[in-house]
Design a protein around this motif. Sequence first.
Motif, PDB file in Angstrom:
ATOM      1  N   THR A   2       0.823  -1.203   0.000  1.00  0.00           N
ATOM      2  CA  THR A   2       0.000   0.000   0.000  1.00  0.00           C
ATOM      3  C   THR A   2       0.852   1.245   0.000  1.00  0.00           C
ATOM      4  O   THR A   2       2.043   1.208   0.281  1.00  0.00           O
ATOM      5  N   ALA A   4       0.780   3.460   2.178  1.00  0.00           N
ATOM      6  CA  ALA A   4       1.224   3.737   3.542  1.00  0.00           C
ATOM      7  C   ALA A   4       2.553   3.084   3.841  1.00  0.00           C
ATOM      8  O   ALA A   4       3.348   3.579   4.621  1.00  0.00           O
ATOM      9  N   THR A  29      -2.837   8.437  13.806  1.00  0.00           N
ATOM     10  CA  THR A  29      -3.110   7.389  12.821  1.00  0.00           C
ATOM     11  C   THR A  29      -2.819   7.921  11.424  1.00  0.00           C
ATOM     12  O   THR A  29      -2.645   9.124  11.223  1.00  0.00           O
ATOM     13  N   ILE A  30      -2.793   7.009  10.459  1.00  0.00           N
ATOM     14  CA  ILE A  30      -2.611   7.429   9.072  1.00  0.00           C
ATOM     15  C   ILE A  30      -3.776   8.313   8.633  1.00  0.00           C
ATOM     16  O   ILE A  30      -3.587   9.306   7.920  1.00  0.00           O
ATOM     17  N   SER A  31      -4.968   7.972   9.098  1.00  0.00           N
ATOM     18  CA  SER A  31      -6.138   8.788   8.756  1.00  0.00           C
ATOM     19  C   SER A  31      -5.989  10.206   9.294  1.00  0.00           C
ATOM     20  O   SER A  31      -6.374  11.181   8.629  1.00  0.00           O
ATOM     21  N   LYS A  32      -5.431  10.339  10.488  1.00  0.00           N
ATOM     22  CA  LYS A  32      -5.217  11.657  11.085  1.00  0.00           C
ATOM     23  C   LYS A  32      -4.221  12.461  10.242  1.00  0.00           C
ATOM     24  O   LYS A  32      -4.437  13.661   9.992  1.00  0.00           O
ATOM     25  N   ARG A  34      -3.571  12.080   7.064  1.00  0.00           N
ATOM     26  CA  ARG A  34      -4.244  12.438   5.812  1.00  0.00           C
ATOM     27  C   ARG A  34      -5.215  13.598   6.019  1.00  0.00           C
ATOM     28  O   ARG A  34      -5.339  14.483   5.163  1.00  0.00           O
ATOM     29  N   PHE A  35      -5.903  13.599   7.153  1.00  0.00           N
ATOM     30  CA  PHE A  35      -6.833  14.688   7.454  1.00  0.00           C
ATOM     31  C   PHE A  35      -6.085  16.010   7.583  1.00  0.00           C
ATOM     32  O   PHE A  35      -6.519  17.038   7.043  1.00  0.00           O
ATOM     33  N   SER A  38      -5.276  17.249   4.260  1.00  0.00           N
ATOM     34  CA  SER A  38      -6.449  17.805   3.571  1.00  0.00           C
ATOM     35  C   SER A  38      -6.791  19.197   4.074  1.00  0.00           C
ATOM     36  O   SER A  38      -7.364  20.013   3.346  1.00  0.00           O
TER      37      SER A  38
END
Length: 234
Positions: A2, A4, A29-32, A34-35, A38
Motif C-alpha cells: 500500500t 502507507a 493514525t494514518i487517517s489523522k 491524511r486529514f 487535507s
Amino acid sequence: MTAAGRPQRGGLSIGAVLSQLRPEFPDVTISKIRFLESEGLVRPARTASGYRQFTSADVERLRFVLAAQRDHYLPLKVIKQQLDTADEPPRRALVAVEGVPTVEHFEQSPSTSRLTREEFLAQSGISKTTLADLEQYGIIRAGAAGFYDPESVVVATTVRAMTEYGIEPRHLRAFRASADREVGLLEQIVTPLYRQRDPEARGRAEDVLRELAVLSVTLHTLLVKAGLRGVAGG
C-alpha cells in the motif's frame, strides 16, 4: 504494498512518518495525517504514481500541530496561521519560570575534568564523614574509576548549605528517589526514539529529553512553590 508502507526514494512514506510520530503521539493514525494534509497543515510532495513523499520538515510540522492540539487545545485554523506566518515550524514554547534551568542546561557535553576524592573534598568544603553519608544515600556517586565530576561538587555545596538549616544527608533520600523516578519516566518516553534506525531520530530524542527535563523541573518547582504557600498561610 500500500501507499502507507511503500518505500519512497528521496522522501518518507506516510507509514514511515507514522512510525516516527507514534512514540510521542500514540493516538496518531494514518487517517489523522491524511486529514491534516487535507486541511493544509502539511503538504507532502507526490511521486508520478501519486505516492506521498514527506520530508523531515513535514514531520516537524506534524509534530508541532499534534503538540499544539494536545497541549494547548488550539483549533487547526489558529495552528495553520502560526505555521503559515513562520519561516520554519515554530518550536513548542516551554513554560518559563524564573530560576529554573533552561534546555541548554541539560545539554550533555563530555567533561574532561575528573576530580580525585581529595580534590573533591577540597572544592566542595564538606567533610569525609558527610561525603560518606551522601554516597550511602545515593546523593553523590563517584564514577567507575572512583573520580568525581564537577557537577557533583555543586551538589555537595548545595547539601552543605542545607545542613546549615538542620537537614542531614539521610533526609535527602526522598530527593534522590524522586529524581530517579522522574528519570525513569523520561527514559520510558524517549527510549523508542533512540531505538529507531533513522539517523535523525537520535537528535530528536535528545531534544525531547532536554525539553522534558525542563518541564519536569518546572513542574516540581511550581508544585513546591504552591505547597509553600500553604505552609506560610498556616
